[in-house]
Design a protein around this motif. Structure first.
Motif, PDB file in Angstrom:
ATOM      1  N   GLY A  65      10.841  14.592  21.760  1.00 25.85           N
ATOM      2  CA  GLY A  65      11.432  13.274  21.958  1.00 25.85           C
ATOM      3  C   GLY A  65      10.744  12.169  21.203  1.00 25.85           C
ATOM      4  N   THR A  66       9.504  12.380  20.773  1.00 26.89           N
ATOM      5  CA  THR A  66       8.792  11.335  20.029  1.00 26.89           C
ATOM      6  C   THR A  66       8.470  11.752  18.607  1.00 26.89           C
ATOM      7  N   ASN A  67       8.481  13.070  18.328  1.00 26.13           N
ATOM      8  CA  ASN A  67       8.208  13.542  16.976  1.00 26.13           C
ATOM      9  C   ASN A  67       9.456  13.376  16.122  1.00 26.13           C
ATOM     10  N   PRO A  68       9.365  12.688  14.980  1.00 34.55           N
ATOM     11  CA  PRO A  68      10.572  12.400  14.179  1.00 34.55           C
ATOM     12  C   PRO A  68      11.070  13.584  13.362  1.00 34.55           C
ATOM     13  N   LEU A  69      10.315  14.691  13.277  1.00 34.64           N
ATOM     14  CA  LEU A  69      10.693  15.803  12.420  1.00 34.64           C
ATOM     15  C   LEU A  69      11.392  16.897  13.203  1.00 34.64           C
ATOM     16  N   LEU A  70      12.416  17.480  12.584  1.00 36.95           N
ATOM     17  CA  LEU A  70      13.082  18.617  13.215  1.00 36.95           C
ATOM     18  C   LEU A  70      12.210  19.859  13.127  1.00 36.95           C
ATOM     19  N   LEU A  71      11.500  20.037  11.995  1.00 38.35           N
ATOM     20  CA  LEU A  71      10.614  21.179  11.791  1.00 38.35           C
ATOM     21  C   LEU A  71       9.175  20.677  11.605  1.00 38.35           C
ATOM     22  N   PRO A  72       8.515  20.279  12.673  1.00 38.10           N
ATOM     23  CA  PRO A  72       7.151  19.751  12.548  1.00 38.10           C
ATOM     24  C   PRO A  72       6.163  20.851  12.169  1.00 38.10           C
ATOM     25  N   ALA A  73       5.080  20.460  11.519  1.00 41.74           N
ATOM     26  CA  ALA A  73       4.070  21.425  11.070  1.00 41.74           C
ATOM     27  C   ALA A  73       2.694  20.991  11.534  1.00 41.74           C
ATOM     28  N   ALA A  74       1.852  22.002  11.806  1.00 40.24           N
ATOM     29  CA  ALA A  74       0.459  21.755  12.173  1.00 40.24           C
ATOM     30  C   ALA A  74      -0.431  22.517  11.201  1.00 40.24           C
ATOM     31  N   ASN A  75      -1.414  21.833  10.648  1.00 38.19           N
ATOM     32  CA  ASN A  75      -2.400  22.464   9.766  1.00 38.19           C
ATOM     33  C   ASN A  75      -3.622  22.837  10.596  1.00 38.19           C
ATOM     34  N   VAL A  76      -3.982  24.121  10.584  1.00 38.41           N
ATOM     35  CA  VAL A  76      -5.064  24.579  11.457  1.00 38.41           C
ATOM     36  C   VAL A  76      -6.167  25.261  10.649  1.00 38.41           C
ATOM     37  N   CYS A  77      -7.398  25.081  11.088  1.00 39.71           N
ATOM     38  CA  CYS A  77      -8.572  25.795  10.576  1.00 39.71           C
ATOM     39  C   CYS A  77      -9.316  26.338  11.795  1.00 39.71           C
ATOM     40  N   VAL A  78      -9.444  27.650  11.857  1.00 39.58           N
ATOM     41  CA  VAL A  78     -10.124  28.261  12.989  1.00 39.58           C
ATOM     42  C   VAL A  78     -11.525  28.660  12.544  1.00 39.58           C
ATOM     43  N   ASN A  79     -12.521  28.044  13.143  1.00 43.58           N
ATOM     44  CA  ASN A  79     -13.910  28.201  12.726  1.00 43.58           C
ATOM     45  C   ASN A  79     -14.685  29.106  13.674  1.00 43.58           C
ATOM     46  N   LEU A  80     -15.655  29.835  13.101  1.00 39.26           N
ATOM     47  CA  LEU A  80     -16.553  30.636  13.912  1.00 39.26           C
ATOM     48  C   LEU A  80     -17.976  30.401  13.446  1.00 39.26           C
ATOM     49  N   GLY A  81     -18.842  30.056  14.394  1.00 43.45           N
ATOM     50  CA  GLY A  81     -20.243  29.828  14.085  1.00 43.45           C
ATOM     51  C   GLY A  81     -21.019  31.127  13.956  1.00 43.45           C
ATOM     52  N   VAL A  82     -22.327  30.978  13.813  1.00 48.37           N
ATOM     53  CA  VAL A  82     -23.210  32.128  13.585  1.00 48.37           C
ATOM     54  C   VAL A  82     -23.186  33.097  14.756  1.00 48.37           C
ATOM     55  N   GLY A  83     -23.166  32.579  15.973  1.00 44.27           N
ATOM     56  CA  GLY A  83     -23.237  33.446  17.140  1.00 44.27           C
ATOM     57  C   GLY A  83     -24.622  33.426  17.752  1.00 44.27           C
ATOM     58  N   PRO A  84     -24.834  34.215  18.809  1.00 46.94           N
ATOM     59  CA  PRO A  84     -26.075  34.124  19.582  1.00 46.94           C
ATOM     60  C   PRO A  84     -27.282  34.790  18.940  1.00 46.94           C
ATOM     61  N   GLY A  85     -27.103  35.547  17.864  1.00 46.22           N
ATOM     62  CA  GLY A  85     -28.222  36.301  17.299  1.00 46.22           C
ATOM     63  C   GLY A  85     -29.089  35.530  16.334  1.00 46.22           C
ATOM     64  N   GLY A  86     -28.710  34.286  16.016  1.00 44.79           N
ATOM     65  CA  GLY A  86     -29.485  33.503  15.062  1.00 44.79           C
ATOM     66  C   GLY A  86     -29.228  33.926  13.633  1.00 44.79           C
ATOM     67  N   GLY A  87     -30.029  33.410  12.712  1.00 42.92           N
ATOM     68  CA  GLY A  87     -29.873  33.728  11.301  1.00 42.92           C
ATOM     69  C   GLY A  87     -28.815  32.866  10.648  1.00 42.92           C
ATOM     70  N   THR A  88     -28.300  33.342   9.538  1.00 37.20           N
ATOM     71  CA  THR A  88     -27.333  32.577   8.745  1.00 37.20           C
ATOM     72  C   THR A  88     -25.890  32.945   9.052  1.00 37.20           C
ATOM     73  N   GLY A  89     -25.682  34.016   9.775  1.00 31.41           N
ATOM     74  CA  GLY A  89     -24.332  34.522   9.992  1.00 31.41           C
ATOM     75  C   GLY A  89     -23.964  35.625   9.036  1.00 31.41           C
ATOM     76  N   ALA A  90     -24.862  35.950   8.121  1.00 31.94           N
ATOM     77  CA  ALA A  90     -24.658  37.066   7.195  1.00 31.94           C
ATOM     78  C   ALA A  90     -25.927  37.929   7.186  1.00 31.94           C
ATOM     79  N   PRO A  91     -26.121  38.805   8.167  1.00 31.92           N
ATOM     80  CA  PRO A  91     -25.118  39.223   9.151  1.00 31.92           C
ATOM     81  C   PRO A  91     -25.210  38.424  10.460  1.00 31.92           C
ATOM     82  N   ARG A  92     -24.260  38.716  11.339  1.00 37.61           N
ATOM     83  CA  ARG A  92     -24.346  38.344  12.746  1.00 37.61           C
ATOM     84  C   ARG A  92     -24.973  39.513  13.497  1.00 37.61           C
ATOM     85  N   TYR A  93     -25.296  39.291  14.787  1.00 41.74           N
ATOM     86  CA  TYR A  93     -25.994  40.340  15.524  1.00 41.74           C
ATOM     87  C   TYR A  93     -25.395  40.553  16.915  1.00 41.74           C
ATOM     88  N   LEU A  94     -25.314  41.825  17.300  1.00 42.67           N
ATOM     89  CA  LEU A  94     -25.108  42.219  18.683  1.00 42.67           C
ATOM     90  C   LEU A  94     -26.493  42.421  19.283  1.00 42.67           C
TER      91      LEU A  94
END
Length: 327
Positions: free
Chosen positions: A62-91
């Motif tokens: 009702g408020t969006n003026p476009l019939l086919l609206p679009a959303a631009n998304v970037c899904v990010n993932l950090g290093v995780g709980p193991g520390g380091g640079t993320g290359a690699p990550r750790y279990l």
């Protein structure tokens, strides 16, 4: 009559405000766990698994003026709980670590490591443009995430004692979806957090290979000595034992080789150290070899001796010994 009209108008206005607030444009992300299952640290092969990332974006009807609206998304993932640079990550399991990583495709290359818009290691977020039909109010898109534990990183992964051991990593607080609508890039809009877990179970496992003790031709009136290795690879930190049965004599403390033609026998002995105690199965005053795995192959030496004794008829004397690896 005028008071009643004012009351009705106020009620309608409040309802419209509440409806508008509840239908704000936004995106959310969810991620299934990445479960590598049971892994053998000595298998010598990569282990892979996958998970599903799902992104849903909503539009204000009702408020969006476009019939086919679009959303631009970037899904990010950090290093995780193991520390380091993320290359690699750790279990993780306590202070023990198992290296792995998550990728945006099945090439498992460094350039495809799932990272973030703020990454310093060349990793990238998962990007997408979600186009929906305004009348439906939202749209959902799914992405496959690929996980790999390299064979090389499994060497040295330890179990706790000799029990199967769970390694895990919680990515709560490490995953975010950034989004912008229309011409707004993902980095210029809002963000929302999501979480998931990665895990693998390291199993206590061992492999063994044997070689023959082949004495040279000669006379038993003088001592004959020889040595040969057993190769043992066991999960790091796990204990193991190696027992040898009694062979043809059925007595590991008094081994014999037999001439299949004459039936005569020739005495000999096996030990795990030169001139050490007889190696057997713990019976007849024999010992059992004990060791601790490292994740890599270890050579365990067998020392054989044919002591001086009465010479039997010349010929071929043999024995078959069964090796039992316990872990």
């Amino acid at each position: 009559m005028i008071a009643i009209c004012r009351l009705i108008l106020m009620t309608v206005t409040l309802w419209l405000l509440a409806a508008t607030a509840a239908r704000a444009d936004n995106c959310v992300a969810t991620m299934t766990d990445v479960d590598f299952g049971v892994v053998s640290p000595i298998a010598g092969s990569d282990v892979t698994a996958s998970g599903t990332l799902t992104v849903t974006c909503y539009w204000t009807v009702g408020t969006n003026p476009l019939l086919l609206p679009a959303a631009n998304v970037c899904v990010n993932l950090g290093v995780g709980p193991g520390g380091g640079t993320g290359a690699p990550r750790y279990l993780l399991n306590g202070s023990n670590r198992m290296a792995f990583n998550l990728y945006t495709d099945s090439s498992y290359t460094a350039a495809k490591i799932w990272g973030s818009t703020a990454s310093t290691i060349g990793a990238r977020p998962i990007n997408g443009t979600l186009v929906g039909l305004l009348g439906l109010g939202g749209v959902t898109q799914s992405f496959t995430v690929y996980g790999k534990i390299p064979a090389a990183s499994l060497v040295g992964v330890a179990t706790v004692g000799n029990a199967d051991t769970l390694y895990g990593a919680s990515f709560a607080g490490h995953g975010t979806v950034q989004y912008g609508f229309g011409s707004v890039p993902c980095t210029g809009g809002a963000s929302a957090a999501f979480s998931f877990q990665a895990r693998a179970t390291a199993v206590n496992n061992c492999l063994i290979s044997t070689s023959n003790l082949a004495f040279a031709s000669g006379s038993p009136i003088t001592d004959q000595r020889i040595s040969a290795p057993l190769s043992v690879a066991c999960t790091a930190n796990s204990t193991y034992q190696i027992a040898l049965n009694g062979g043809v004599s059925n007595n590991p403390g008094a081994r014999t080789m037999k001439n299949s033609v004459t039936g005569e026998t020739l005495g000999y002995r096996i030990s795990s150290t030169p001139d050490g105690a007889a190696w057997g199965d713990g019976t007849a005053s024999t010992t059992v070899y004990s060791g601790t795995g490292t994740g890599s192959a270890q050579n365990v030496m067998m020392y054989g001796i044919v002591p001086r004794q009465r010479a039997p008829t010349p010929g071929d004397y043999r024995d078959t010994v069964t090796v039992l690896l316990m872990f």
